[in-house]
Write a protein that holds these residues in place. Structure first.
Motif, PDB file in Angstrom:
ATOM      1  N   THR A 166      25.863  -2.373  69.246  1.00  0.00           N
ATOM      2  CA  THR A 166      24.882  -3.424  68.628  1.00  0.00           C
ATOM      3  C   THR A 166      25.261  -3.766  67.352  1.00  0.00           C
ATOM      4  O   THR A 166      24.771  -4.935  66.935  1.00  0.00           O
ATOM      5  CB  THR A 166      23.587  -2.440  68.494  1.00  0.00           C
ATOM      6  OG1 THR A 166      22.933  -1.983  69.972  1.00  0.00           O
ATOM      7  CG2 THR A 166      22.375  -3.115  67.555  1.00  0.00           C
ATOM      8  N   ASN A 167      26.301  -3.033  66.616  1.00  0.00           N
ATOM      9  CA  ASN A 167      26.544  -3.319  65.175  1.00  0.00           C
ATOM     10  C   ASN A 167      27.967  -3.468  65.249  1.00  0.00           C
ATOM     11  O   ASN A 167      28.704  -3.964  64.055  1.00  0.00           O
ATOM     12  CB  ASN A 167      26.094  -1.917  64.367  1.00  0.00           C
ATOM     13  CG  ASN A 167      24.753  -1.856  64.444  1.00  0.00           C
ATOM     14  OD1 ASN A 167      24.027  -2.878  63.560  1.00  0.00           O
ATOM     15  ND2 ASN A 167      24.078  -1.259  64.875  1.00  0.00           N
ATOM     16  N   HIS A 168      28.844  -3.167  66.248  1.00  0.00           N
ATOM     17  CA  HIS A 168      30.601  -3.368  66.078  1.00  0.00           C
ATOM     18  C   HIS A 168      31.246  -3.648  67.286  1.00  0.00           C
ATOM     19  O   HIS A 168      30.632  -3.461  68.546  1.00  0.00           O
ATOM     20  CB  HIS A 168      30.770  -1.916  65.672  1.00  0.00           C
ATOM     21  CG  HIS A 168      30.145  -1.244  64.515  1.00  0.00           C
ATOM     22  ND1 HIS A 168      30.594  -1.557  63.356  1.00  0.00           N
ATOM     23  CD2 HIS A 168      29.168  -0.130  64.592  1.00  0.00           C
ATOM     24  CE1 HIS A 168      29.780  -0.430  62.497  1.00  0.00           C
ATOM     25  NE2 HIS A 168      28.989   0.252  63.275  1.00  0.00           N
ATOM     26  N   GLY A 195      31.650  -7.315  62.940  1.00  0.00           N
ATOM     27  CA  GLY A 195      30.422  -7.201  62.892  1.00  0.00           C
ATOM     28  C   GLY A 195      29.592  -8.397  63.348  1.00  0.00           C
ATOM     29  O   GLY A 195      30.282  -9.418  63.692  1.00  0.00           O
ATOM     30  N   ARG A 198      17.626  -8.609  60.348  1.00  0.00           N
ATOM     31  CA  ARG A 198      18.953  -7.933  60.449  1.00  0.00           C
ATOM     32  C   ARG A 198      19.751  -8.884  61.682  1.00  0.00           C
ATOM     33  O   ARG A 198      19.168  -9.533  62.541  1.00  0.00           O
ATOM     34  CB  ARG A 198      18.672  -6.727  61.030  1.00  0.00           C
ATOM     35  CG  ARG A 198      18.163  -5.660  60.091  1.00  0.00           C
ATOM     36  CD  ARG A 198      18.138  -4.152  60.565  1.00  0.00           C
ATOM     37  NE  ARG A 198      17.305  -4.221  61.857  1.00  0.00           N
ATOM     38  CZ  ARG A 198      17.179  -3.364  62.768  1.00  0.00           C
ATOM     39  NH1 ARG A 198      18.057  -2.340  62.685  1.00  0.00           N
ATOM     40  NH2 ARG A 198      16.258  -3.382  63.837  1.00  0.00           N
ATOM     41  N   LEU A 210      22.378  -8.349  64.691  1.00  0.00           N
ATOM     42  CA  LEU A 210      22.840  -7.651  65.702  1.00  0.00           C
ATOM     43  C   LEU A 210      23.352  -8.208  66.758  1.00  0.00           C
ATOM     44  O   LEU A 210      23.219  -9.566  67.191  1.00  0.00           O
ATOM     45  CB  LEU A 210      21.627  -6.774  66.162  1.00  0.00           C
ATOM     46  CG  LEU A 210      20.695  -5.802  64.882  1.00  0.00           C
ATOM     47  CD1 LEU A 210      19.702  -5.283  65.581  1.00  0.00           C
ATOM     48  CD2 LEU A 210      21.552  -4.983  64.212  1.00  0.00           C
ATOM     49  N   ASP A 238      18.806   1.259  70.031  1.00  0.00           N
ATOM     50  CA  ASP A 238      18.930   2.342  68.628  1.00  0.00           C
ATOM     51  C   ASP A 238      18.423   3.655  69.080  1.00  0.00           C
ATOM     52  O   ASP A 238      18.918   4.266  70.021  1.00  0.00           O
ATOM     53  CB  ASP A 238      18.483   1.649  67.323  1.00  0.00           C
ATOM     54  CG  ASP A 238      16.920   1.192  67.431  1.00  0.00           C
ATOM     55  OD1 ASP A 238      16.366   1.672  68.424  1.00  0.00           O
ATOM     56  OD2 ASP A 238      16.467   0.370  66.652  1.00  0.00           O
TER      57      ASP A 238
END
Length: 229
Positions: A50-52, A67, A94, A96, A113
């Motif tokens: 989700t983030n990387h 990212g 955010r 994502l 998450d």
């Protein structure tokens, strides 16, 4: 002898833990400019993806970290596809990587998450599909009730397709939402097929035998459940 056993256990633990965290698969990243770069992507757990995005041009080469603001998306050759999207939070926006589940007249996305989150996109607008659980106390007994707000939203966005019975029976999970989006697309668009970015799972091989030692493995049973054993 005791020191040797401790060293062996430490070595096996370190190696297996390192191995379980890296699963390099062929795929590509999509730059913000629209350019596509092919290479290898580390297929980590859903929360990490989700983030990387960890990318290599060759399987054994320098690792580049991206990212959600650095690239517009990345995809594995087995079909799993992530795109960068802005998500409204409680206090801020955010950015994502959302997993792209199906593309058509409506698009469905997911990210993980501590909970699973699903989004439906229609005409360029992204909608958060929610199922809030509330507690009501009746005659001293507490009841957990699902609000199922997503049913109201699906009904409003898909009222032109006459699939209400399917919506009423739907669940807030990947399989159910893909089915609804596919049915909706086929009802309102007869000249173009939708695209389902399916996950391809390898068959499980079981080896029987006797083993003494320590190991650390990550078992991933889809987006809804991941377990360390």
């Amino acid at each position: 002898m005791k020191k040797l056993l401790i060293f062996i256990l430490f070595f096996v633990t370190t190696v297996m833990n390192s191995y379980s965290q890296n699963d390099w698969k062929t795929g590509y990243v999509i730059k913000n400019s629209g350019d596509t770069v092919f290479g290898w992507i580390d297929n980590r757990d859903s929360k990490t993806n989700t983030n990387h995005c960890y990318f290599r041009k060759e399987k054994v080469s320098e690792t580049i970290h991206y990212g959600p603001t650095d690239i517009s998306g990345f995809r594995f050759d087995d079909g799993k596809f992530f795109v960068s999207k802005n998500i409204a939070g409680k206090d801020s926006i955010r950015q994502l990587f959302l997993e792209f589940l199906i593309e058509g007249k409506v698009n469905v996305f997911h990210y993980q998450d501590d909970n699973s989150h699903f989004f439906l996109e229609k005409d360029g607008k992204l909608y958060d599909l929610k199922n809030t659980t509330i507690i009501k106390e009746i005659n001293g007994t507490k009841y957990y009730i699902d609000e199922k707000e997503y049913l109201v939203l699906l009904t409003a966005l898909m009222k032109d397709a006459n699939i209400q019975s399917l919506i009423d029976k739907s669940r807030l999970d990947s399989k159910s939402l893909i089915k609804i989006a596919k049915n909706y697309h086929e009802r309102v668009c007869t000249d173009e097929q939708c695209i389902i970015y399916e996950k391809i799972y390898k068959p499980v091989h079981v080896n029987l035998g006797f083993h003494i030692g320590e190991s650390i493995n990550r078992f991933n049973f889809g987006d809804e459940l991941a377990s360390d054993y």
